[in-house]
Scaffold this active site. Structure first.
Site, PDB file in Angstrom:
ATOM      1  CE1 TYR A 226       1.031  -3.994  -2.857  1.00  0.00           C
ATOM      2  CE2 TYR A 226       1.923  -3.132  -0.794  1.00  0.00           C
ATOM      3  CZ  TYR A 226       1.822  -4.148  -1.730  1.00  0.00           C
ATOM      4  OH  TYR A 226       2.503  -5.326  -1.539  1.00  0.00           O
TER       5      TYR A 226
ATOM      6  CB  SER B 293       2.000  -5.972   2.471  1.00  0.00           C
ATOM      7  OG  SER B 293       3.000  -5.008   2.794  1.00  0.00           O
TER       8      SER B 293
HETATM    9  P1  NAP Z   1       6.438  -9.637  -8.552  1.00  0.00           P
HETATM   10  O1  NAP Z   1       7.774 -10.273  -8.664  1.00  0.00           O
HETATM   11  O2  NAP Z   1       6.151  -8.404  -9.346  1.00  0.00           O
HETATM   12  O3  NAP Z   1       5.339 -10.753  -8.841  1.00  0.00           O
HETATM   13  C1  NAP Z   1       4.008 -10.443  -9.079  1.00  0.00           C
HETATM   14  C2  NAP Z   1       3.349 -11.632  -9.724  1.00  0.00           C
HETATM   15  O4  NAP Z   1       1.967 -11.324  -9.970  1.00  0.00           O
HETATM   16  C3  NAP Z   1       3.971 -11.998 -11.060  1.00  0.00           C
HETATM   17  O5  NAP Z   1       4.005 -13.388 -11.202  1.00  0.00           O
HETATM   18  C4  NAP Z   1       2.995 -11.403 -12.068  1.00  0.00           C
HETATM   19  O6  NAP Z   1       3.038 -12.168 -13.264  1.00  0.00           O
HETATM   20  C5  NAP Z   1       1.684 -11.580 -11.336  1.00  0.00           C
HETATM   21  N1  NAP Z   1       0.672 -10.643 -11.825  1.00  0.00           N
HETATM   22  C6  NAP Z   1       0.773  -9.302 -11.923  1.00  0.00           C
HETATM   23  N2  NAP Z   1      -0.339  -8.789 -12.491  1.00  0.00           N
HETATM   24  C7  NAP Z   1      -1.151  -9.858 -12.750  1.00  0.00           C
HETATM   25  C8  NAP Z   1      -2.438  -9.995 -13.335  1.00  0.00           C
HETATM   26  N3  NAP Z   1      -3.119  -8.931 -13.782  1.00  0.00           N
HETATM   27  N4  NAP Z   1      -2.971 -11.231 -13.448  1.00  0.00           N
HETATM   28  C9  NAP Z   1      -2.291 -12.329 -13.013  1.00  0.00           C
HETATM   29  N5  NAP Z   1      -1.068 -12.253 -12.450  1.00  0.00           N
HETATM   30  C10 NAP Z   1      -0.512 -11.036 -12.324  1.00  0.00           C
HETATM   31  O7  NAP Z   1       6.119  -9.220  -7.047  1.00  0.00           O
HETATM   32  P2  NAP Z   1       6.186 -10.004  -5.657  1.00  0.00           P
HETATM   33  O8  NAP Z   1       6.893  -9.085  -4.720  1.00  0.00           O
HETATM   34  O9  NAP Z   1       6.645 -11.391  -5.811  1.00  0.00           O
HETATM   35  O10 NAP Z   1       4.640  -9.960  -5.267  1.00  0.00           O
HETATM   36  C11 NAP Z   1       3.905 -11.099  -4.849  1.00  0.00           C
HETATM   37  C12 NAP Z   1       2.951 -10.660  -3.746  1.00  0.00           C
HETATM   38  O11 NAP Z   1       3.700 -10.261  -2.602  1.00  0.00           O
HETATM   39  C13 NAP Z   1       2.063  -9.477  -4.100  1.00  0.00           C
HETATM   40  O12 NAP Z   1       0.747  -9.698  -3.635  1.00  0.00           O
HETATM   41  C14 NAP Z   1       2.704  -8.342  -3.338  1.00  0.00           C
HETATM   42  O13 NAP Z   1       1.786  -7.311  -3.044  1.00  0.00           O
HETATM   43  C15 NAP Z   1       3.188  -9.064  -2.093  1.00  0.00           C
HETATM   44  N6  NAP Z   1       4.229  -8.371  -1.316  1.00  0.00           N
HETATM   45  C16 NAP Z   1       5.436  -8.092  -1.870  1.00  0.00           C
HETATM   46  C17 NAP Z   1       6.386  -7.422  -1.105  1.00  0.00           C
HETATM   47  C18 NAP Z   1       7.750  -7.067  -1.656  1.00  0.00           C
HETATM   48  O14 NAP Z   1       8.443  -6.252  -1.038  1.00  0.00           O
HETATM   49  N7  NAP Z   1       8.163  -7.647  -2.763  1.00  0.00           N
HETATM   50  C19 NAP Z   1       6.087  -7.043   0.213  1.00  0.00           C
HETATM   51  C20 NAP Z   1       4.847  -7.339   0.728  1.00  0.00           C
HETATM   52  C21 NAP Z   1       3.925  -8.021  -0.032  1.00  0.00           C
HETATM   53  P3  NAP Z   1       2.726 -11.664 -14.761  1.00  0.00           P
HETATM   54  O15 NAP Z   1       3.326 -10.324 -14.931  1.00  0.00           O
HETATM   55  O16 NAP Z   1       3.322 -12.761 -15.587  1.00  0.00           O
HETATM   56  O17 NAP Z   1       1.216 -11.665 -14.849  1.00  0.00           O
END
Ligand code: NAP
Length: 264
Positions: free
Chosen positions: A156, A143
């Site tokens: 985080y 991130s």
């Molecule tokens: P999201 O829509 O909440 O997706 C998170 C994913 O991780 C979901 O598929 C969730 O699926 C899975 N997950 C959560 N807890 C888990 C567990 N204990 N075991 C296995 N899977 C798990 O969020 P996202 O934004 O797409 O996040 C994806 C990545 O991008 C993350 O690493 C996040 O830190 C990073 N990121 C996001 C942003 C942003 O602004 N969105 C910015 C920078 C970085 P289930 O609930 O089905 O397990």
């Protein structure tokens, strides 16, 4: 078995929503078979159906809670035993809200298990297998808060700084092996993460929010261009190079026999 011209199988963790779901779709479109991993099996199965129909690739859904040792072990074993695996997207992650002083210790532990421990173990297993095969790609989703920790939740941000550092070290270790490594540093991206971590994102200016599709397309373009670190919204790649260059200016003076004059 994959055919000789097959791209192999991509493992995408956190493929049930957001960034991971987009990676799954884009990689299927590129011809990869998929192993989709998350806790919500129903969502994974429905994505799997859709992707099989749309792209004619093999798609398997694997229910795993990557905060749990047994489930991480299961996925590591799969990585080690399935020679078709050629790409890992270490994407599953959770956010957090509030100050470190007020943090719930259990939630802190869970975040570190998922964002740090699981990412490390899967990257390690993939590095071993891919090195043996002389090919493979490891994409770690970090991130931009890795670069700006004062702006966001401490645990985080620290977890994402870890992912960036891990990727940089791993890249140095894998030089000459044929294995590619990339850290992706998204800015604010429209996904479920905000709601899931109890953060009210309504105050974030619209100009700062990228759609997940655009973010992943940029990250894959960065991968195709051979980038180690991709910051999708950064207009001038030279700014990142300058940042890396500033770090290298420190390098010759980071370890000496004597302390610097100002400490004497
Ligand atoms: P999201 O829509 O909440 O997706 C998170 C994913 O991780 C979901 O598929 C969730 O699926 C899975 N997950 C959560 N807890 C888990 C567990 N204990 N075991 C296995 N899977 C798990 O969020 P996202 O934004 O797409 O996040 C994806 C990545 O991008 C993350 O690493 C996040 O830190 C990073 N990121 C996001 C942003 C942003 O602004 N969105 C910015 C920078 C970085 P289930 O609930 O089905 O397990």
């Amino acid at each position: 078995m994959n055919s000789p011209e097959s791209k192999g199988t991509a493992i995408v963790t956190g493929a049930s929503s957001g960034i991971g779901a987009v990676y799954a779709e884009r990689l299927a479109a590129r011809g990869f078979d998929l192993l989709l991993v998350a806790r919500d099996l129903a969502r994974l199965e429905s994505a799997a159906d859709r992707l099989r129909n749309a792209y004619g690739v093999r798609v398997e859904a694997l229910k795993a809670d990557l905060t749990q040792e047994t489930d991480v072990l299961k996925l590591e074993q799969r990585l080690r035993s399935d020679a078709s695996v050629s790409l890992l997207v270490n994407n599953a992650g959770v956010g957090a809200n509030g100050s470190l002083a007020d943090a719930d210790p259990g939630q802190v532990q869970q975040l570190i298990q998922l964002n740090v421990v699981a990412v490390t173990r899967l990257a390690s297993a993939a590095a071993k297998v891919f090195t043996g095969a002389g090919r493979g790609v490891i994409i770690n989703i970090a991130s931009v808060v890795a670069l700006f920790p004062e702006r966001f939740n401490a645990v985080y941000s620290a977890s994402k700084a870890y992912v960036l550092s891990l990727t940089q070290s791993l890249n140095a270790e894998l030089e000459g092996t044929g294995v590619k490594v990339q850290a992706v540093l998204p800015g604010v991206t429209r996904t479920e993460i905000w709601e899931r971590s109890g953060i009210d994102a309504s105050g974030i200016p619209a100009e700062m929010i990228m759609e997940a599709g655009e973010m992943v397309d940029a990250a894959l373009a960065g991968l195709d261009q051979g980038e180690l670190v991709t910051i999708p919204s950064l207009p001038d790649a030279g700014d990142w190079q300058a940042f890396v260059g500033a770090r290298m200016v420190l390098a010759p003076n980071l370890s000496h026999r004597s302390a610097a004059e100002r400490y004497k």
